[in-house]
Design a protein around this motif. Sequence first.
Motif, short mmCIF file in Angstrom:
data_model
loop_
_atom_site.label_atom_id
_atom_site.label_comp_id
_atom_site.label_asym_id
_atom_site.label_seq_id
_atom_site.Cartn_x
_atom_site.Cartn_y
_atom_site.Cartn_z
N SER A 1 -9.40 -8.58 1.07
CA SER A 1 -8.77 -8.14 -0.18
C SER A 1 -9.41 -6.85 -0.67
CB SER A 1 -8.85 -9.24 -1.25
OG SER A 1 -10.12 -9.30 -1.80
N GLY A 2 -8.58 -5.93 -1.10
CA GLY A 2 -9.05 -4.64 -1.57
C GLY A 2 -9.31 -3.62 -0.48
N LEU A 3 -9.05 -3.98 0.76
CA LEU A 3 -9.31 -3.03 1.84
C LEU A 3 -8.01 -2.40 2.32
CD1 LEU A 3 -11.90 -4.90 4.09
CD2 LEU A 3 -12.31 -3.34 2.20
N ASP A 4 -8.03 -1.08 2.53
CA ASP A 4 -6.86 -0.47 3.16
C ASP A 4 -6.96 -0.70 4.67
OD1 ASP A 4 -8.57 1.44 4.19
OD2 ASP A 4 -8.12 2.90 2.63
N GLU B 1 -10.08 -2.51 -9.51
CA GLU B 1 -10.93 -1.36 -9.24
C GLU B 1 -10.10 -0.09 -9.39
OE1 GLU B 1 -13.07 -1.73 -5.56
OE2 GLU B 1 -13.50 0.42 -5.45
N GLN C 1 0.84 -1.19 0.00
CA GLN C 1 0.00 0.00 0.00
C GLN C 1 0.88 1.24 0.00
OE1 GLN C 1 -3.00 -0.08 3.06
NE2 GLN C 1 -3.52 -2.22 2.66
N GLU D 1 -11.91 -14.18 1.96
CA GLU D 1 -11.00 -13.08 1.55
C GLU D 1 -11.65 -11.72 1.73
OE1 GLU D 1 -8.24 -13.59 -1.42
OE2 GLU D 1 -8.12 -15.75 -1.16
N GLN E 1 -16.38 -13.33 -1.44
CA GLN E 1 -15.15 -12.66 -1.86
C GLN E 1 -15.49 -11.56 -2.86
OE1 GLN E 1 -12.25 -15.19 -3.74
NE2 GLN E 1 -10.74 -13.56 -3.86
N ASP F 1 -3.62 -7.36 -5.20
CA ASP F 1 -4.00 -6.95 -3.85
C ASP F 1 -3.31 -5.67 -3.36
OD1 ASP F 1 -5.93 -8.98 -3.20
OD2 ASP F 1 -4.26 -10.38 -3.19
N LYS G 1 -5.61 -8.33 -9.30
CA LYS G 1 -6.76 -7.61 -8.74
C LYS G 1 -6.23 -6.63 -7.71
CE LYS G 1 -8.16 -11.10 -5.31
NZ LYS G 1 -7.85 -10.68 -3.96
N ILE H 1 -2.73 -1.59 -3.08
CA ILE H 1 -3.59 -0.41 -3.02
C ILE H 1 -2.74 0.82 -3.28
CG2 ILE H 1 -5.05 0.99 -1.51
CD1 ILE H 1 -5.92 -1.57 -0.14
N GLY I 1 -15.09 -1.54 -3.78
CA GLY I 1 -14.76 -2.82 -3.17
C GLY I 1 -14.93 -2.75 -1.65
N GLY I 2 -14.45 -1.67 -1.06
CA GLY I 2 -14.53 -1.52 0.40
C GLY I 2 -15.97 -1.46 0.88
N HIS J 1 -5.55 -14.96 2.25
CA HIS J 1 -4.27 -15.24 1.62
C HIS J 1 -3.14 -14.62 2.45
CE1 HIS J 1 -1.94 -16.26 -1.99
NE2 HIS J 1 -1.25 -15.18 -1.77
#
Lengths: 195, 434, 254
Positions: free
Chosen positions: C174-177, B278, B193, C171, C85, B221, B249, B223, C148-149, C203
């Motif tokens: 995934s995609g989250l800060d 995204e 990130q 999962e 997911q 994964d 992704k 960000i 996503g979040g 993961h």
Amino acid sequence: MTKRGICKGTNSKISWTQVETGSSITWKYPSVILKGDNSTGEFYSVAVTNNRQQADTGTKMLHVGRNTKSRIVSKGISAGFSNNSYRGLVQVGKNASNARNFSQCDSLLLGDKCGAHTFPYIEVKNSTSIVEHEATTSKIGEDQIFYCNQRGIDNETAVALIINGFAKEVMNQLPMEFAVEAQKLLAISLEGSVG
Amino acid sequence: MATIDYLEKEFEKLQATTGGQLSAFRQDAFTAFSRLGIPSSRNEEWKYTRVGLVFNKTFQFSEDDGSRFTAADLTKLKLPGSDEANEIVFLNGRFSSTLSTLRSQGLTLLPLEEAAQGAHSEFVATHFANSSKYLKDGINAMSTAFLSGAIFLDVKKGATIDHPVYIYNISDAREFNVLSQPRSLIKVGENAQVQLVETFVTIGSQESFTNQVMEMVVERDAITEYYKIQNDVPNANQVSTTHIRQTGKSYTHAVTISLDGGMVRNNLNLVLDAPNCEAHMYGLYFQKGKTHIDNHTVVDNVQPNCLSNELYKGILTDSATGVFNGKIFVRPLAQKTNAYQSNKNVLLSDTASVNTKPQLEIYADDVKCSHGCTIGQLDEEALFYLQSRGINEKRAKSMLLHGFSSDILEKIKLTPIRAYVEGLIDQRLEFDKE
Amino acid sequence: MLKIQNLHAGIEGKKILNGINLEIRPGEVHAIMGPNGSGKSTLASVLAGRKEFEVSNGTVEFLGKDLLDLSPEARAGEGLFLAFQYPIEIPGLSTTNFIKTAVNEVRKYRGQDTLDAVGFLKLMKEKMALMNMDQSLLSRPLNEGFSGGEKKRNEIFQMAMLQPKLAILDETDSGLDIDAIRIVANGVNKLATQDTAVLVVTHYQRLLDYIVPDFVHVLYKGRIVKSGPKELALELEERGYDFIKNETNVTEEV
């Protein structure tokens, strides 16, 4: 079938709302000529096709006067092997300053054997006008139904929820007693199309 | 064009003195540049931005051994929050190691030539000049042909970088018209990130032309937040190109703020090259005087299930001109793509103008795309409403414009940067109030 | 609560799960980790009852019932919740309407009275505060145009509304800060009780800093090849999955 309305006076308003669940082949284009200053035209439509039906619906909004506004909301639902088309013309004439149009055409496909087509035509001859167009096409498939199932909702309830939600904006334009009828019609014409 | 002759001589000098892995790129790119030249307005992509006009003047590269532009000069230009930030400085287009500082764990910064040989050689070979299409576009070819002082930045796999990375592109135009070509290749590793902030500063009264190219690869994964802040002087011209390729992704959030400068052209190109990517792209341009701002964006949906969301807003006053061109491609494989795009403009004077062109090319059948654009004046009714509540016209206008900009400003997640940009906009609105 | 024995499953003739054994008791948090393609998401899908997956062998018992015999909606009714997911978008269906229907269908299944508008609203307000949910999100079509979040947060919000016995998080990180991970994990932790259990499929180790597991299992080639305490997750993060691959190669040769 063609219907035409004209807003002649200032501040006049015409609003078409239609629900089509009908015959094997349908063509339908009501149109509105916005001649009077400040006049408003609206077109709300739900068209449902199933099996091997064909529907071709749309509208014309012709902006002639100043400060004229129009709004088009077209919702097409296709199931089975059917095809559903929207054809719309938004025309802003030279003298139609500050004309505004917003068009929204949403198509919902149930399964992957049916089709939806949108053909928006926009002709603008006045620079102070604002014309906006939004179109979406989405498919309802097994993924969506499984998601509902996982939250405890069975197949039939899931399809009914999705269809009614999708058509709500247009249904809200109908008088209550028609809306109830129209909702039943939707449910019947789509029976057994998913799941 | 005097500059073109100059460039030919410079190229020979550069190739004679610098060898290394990358000289083949330079040669190819120079051949392409000689063939393509600087794009003219006949080129559809450059129809409204006549970059050739700038090149009617003479520009030169500038070498600085550190004696002219100093750390003290840099201090005066810094963005708020820089005491904590990682700072990367390009001086006249070349990376300056003495002016740059890394403070966070998980970052590796190398001269590109060095990266091309070491542990990152495979990555550099795959991705350098890959997204930038330097053989097709004259401006990109020019960047690659004169490659010198470029960097490679690696954000380590799994690392959450605790402080943002500020990138300063500085042009020292105190003595002559300077041509700067900052170039970078960035890898955001798996599950990493990072927040990047880029800005452009020209000092001196001569002109600058900055032709910047950044290529960024965002892995699975990861960000990434990327902020471009443009508030340079009217004698500063630039073409700023950012390529972002999401190879797994991942999530990208880009905000471009353009408040000033001479001729500014931004290219923001995103390739969503893996399922479930995204990307969010936001832009705000607020131009006055005779400035020219052109935002070209491309979202290329290659793989299925991606989401892209784009909102650009513009305010143009005096004789400023704005261009927005947003392309969305949805490739045949890219089913279930969601792509949204919107461009909204407010013109505050009769001589300001804007050209906007949304463009969708869709080759898949199960997608959701929407685009819309508006060009208008301030809402008369809203203005009247505020005035009827006792707010004077100028104040009311600035309140409305503030409201118009706010949904972009709130996308700046870095607090000091957001406060800084808000301050600049408030200042300008104050100025309009007088 | 959940007892998986010798579970074999696949899709379109391709075998993915090759004999999973796992027991989860009330009050426990289990984490399943593993490299890409090891079968993590397949396990979650099979437990939730996705049709595409065929179970060729083995049994799954959930609260004393044969889980594999139940329809997906009955599994939900029994108290099994899957946080997807990739949460599905349903155009035209408002999030509120969806959740209200789900809550009442599940209540019917459990023999409870359905909630009226007032009761539902009250429950929703309470859970919204828990998840820092934005009201505007709930009036939008389900997951449509959500980031996503937002989708992930909506999943956990639905979990809060449906009050499951066993929550499977596929999962969810995934995609989250980092900030979003904290909010989501906080929500999950607040929902945990003595009688409920959580199965976290992930993961990376990062989420497990916030949802601390009692057991960590490593899935590789459709089997659980290693189980251990929470420290195992840290070891995996540091050494990468290759060391598991190497270790299992060794055992296969012996």
